[in-house]
Design an enzyme around this catalytic site. Sequence first.
Site, PDB file in Angstrom:
ATOM      1  N   PHE A  13     -86.653 -25.171 -31.710  1.00 37.86           N
ATOM      2  CA  PHE A  13     -85.662 -26.082 -32.166  1.00 37.86           C
ATOM      3  C   PHE A  13     -85.627 -26.454 -33.593  1.00 37.86           C
ATOM      4  CE2 PHE A  13     -87.290 -27.170 -28.372  1.00 37.86           C
ATOM      5  CZ  PHE A  13     -86.275 -27.321 -27.585  1.00 37.86           C
ATOM      6  N   GLY A 550     -89.577 -31.559 -29.991  1.00 35.26           N
ATOM      7  CA  GLY A 550     -89.117 -31.287 -31.341  1.00 35.26           C
ATOM      8  C   GLY A 550     -87.672 -31.671 -31.585  1.00 35.26           C
ATOM      9  N   HIS A 551     -87.079 -32.451 -30.676  1.00 34.24           N
ATOM     10  CA  HIS A 551     -85.683 -32.872 -30.804  1.00 34.24           C
ATOM     11  C   HIS A 551     -85.589 -34.398 -30.796  1.00 34.24           C
ATOM     12  CE1 HIS A 551     -84.183 -28.819 -28.956  1.00 34.24           C
ATOM     13  NE2 HIS A 551     -84.646 -28.693 -30.168  1.00 34.24           N
ATOM     14  N   GLN A 552     -86.440 -35.037 -31.531  1.00 35.23           N
ATOM     15  CA  GLN A 552     -86.507 -36.500 -31.490  1.00 35.23           C
ATOM     16  C   GLN A 552     -85.299 -37.123 -32.166  1.00 35.23           C
ATOM     17  OE1 GLN A 552     -89.776 -38.379 -33.589  1.00 35.23           O
ATOM     18  NE2 GLN A 552     -90.118 -39.718 -31.861  1.00 35.23           N
TER      19      GLN A 552
END
Length: 619
Positions: A13, A550-552
């Site tokens: 991502f 990894g998509h915070q």
Amino acid sequence: MGHLKIMWGFFLFIPDILLCKGFADHTNFEEFVKMVERNISASKKYVGPTDNSKLVNVTSSTSYEFGTFDFIIIGAGAAGSVLANRLTEVKQWTVLLLEAGGSDNEFSDILGFQAYVYNSDMDWGYNSTTQKTCCLGGINQQCRYHRGKVRGGSSTINAAMYVRGHPEDYGRWEELGNAGWSYKDVLPYFKKSEKAVFAPRIQNSHGDNGYLYVDIPHSTPGFDPLIFGAFEELGLHKINDYNGEYVNGISKTQFALKKNKRCSTSRAFLDTIRNRKNLEVSLNSFVTKISIVNKTAHGVEFVKDGKVYTAKARKEVISSAGSVNSPQILMLSGVGPRKHLEDLKIPVIQDLPVGQNSQDHPLFMMLHYRTNTTFYNLTLKEELKLYLQNQRPLITGPHETVILINFQNSSRRADVEMALGFPDPTGPTLTSIFQFDPIYNELLDIRPQTDFIGIISQLHPKSRGSVTLKSNDPRDMPLVNPNFFSDEDGYDIEMMYRAIRISERLSETETFKNNGATLVYPKVPPCDNLHERKSREWWHCVLRQFNWFGHQIATTSMGNDTRTSVVNARLLVHGIRKLRVVDAGVIPEEISGHTYAPTVMVAEKAADLIKEDFQIRYK
């Protein structure tokens, strides 16, 4: 030992673009190979940081003035690079772009070497806090959290997947009190950045003249018939363009890629404007504080080359440091939850829920399938020769196909995403990438020549995490708590299990049987000793062991309620003048895709909002 060590050349991502040049011509192939080998060797020896002392190694007590600019942008990542480009289109404006890391390079441009870049100074080196409901197979029950500390930010170290999500996602943003953020409002900004070069595609959903090249590389021979055939048997049909058709099914992955080269935002939006005189880019510049006086942002304090500098902003300070570092900087500057700041003896300037309500996509990476086909059996040199010819496996990471699934209605936004593809056979081990317990290198018998891997992501979790400060010292890394699978009704992990069941059903299809393809069940002693293997309870246990994120988003969420949001719909911080946040942290709710494309979109729209606010005419 009898088992091959797992080799995964990952990953995801999280979070790349460019009016990028194609990969540089290499008249001396051997020099190119040596460059790659040096970087691989350095990655294997790399020891990551435990704090930010290296960045805040002040050798002088004197504070130096760096200058005055119209805008100061903190972070040259996915959003900051875009903003720097668009704001300097106004020739009378001056912009200072501050980046804590150094420059990207031709090694980081190779998507297939993504995992090696994780083990370098281009990554912040973050780990989650110790978890109770996830990451249980990690060292100290922690997940590693890869974030880019480099020009281009996470767009320089991510998998470059271009997955915008579903129109319904953006409608929900607007319903949360953010006028102007519906899909019809944001689609022009997706198109503005993009130069789509793949076909077939939905023409009116894509841009043709932007900085961001989006492409679909050639497939691995023999892979498409296997995967598309099996999912067709399960009732999931082919999608030519998931960023335009908005139905669930299986598709080739779109990447931010030109020819063979990663297209990070630095390559796209900074390389192309390097001659603009009104932009100053300062690398290795770690911002420790935003100067806020009388609830007005006046500038920043940062450390560079062992010296402390101050810079002033005439118009605005814009934090584009990302969903972890923007909260850290805001809280160190006195903007954040009152009790948390008071506990750390930080004077409170504005009480806002900074770092709260964090959301992310829980990922499970332990799926792999064995076949009777040899897909790749190459040396590093052979891989590099193919790479220079724009061929796999190094042209991308292990995400060749994307499967979007809604369990109730195929036309609604997806509940889960699966990605299938191939690890780099010469890549690093699983534990070096994710810091899982080293025992799993031996227990997982993955054969990179014949096997392919799968990643499952839950797209709309109920669980919420946080980003907080360890202390009032910028040397300390922030505390990142993903808190996956903590929802009381167990919805999140059950949704992941439903995706697992589909993964198991692939082995039952005639297409898989005809190719000798079958799911390989991992050996997981903590779960094997408690539950019957392959049972629902066993899978729930396994799903809690091996996680990554990894998509915070939503750590500086936009909205109109200061109890639940940090910025308004124009991305201005509530109660503070001349201060905006423009990065993934402002996204109020997770999308049915990846956060890279939306973050670029947010920056494009923010640039126009800024121009509107200062009454600048723009095209």
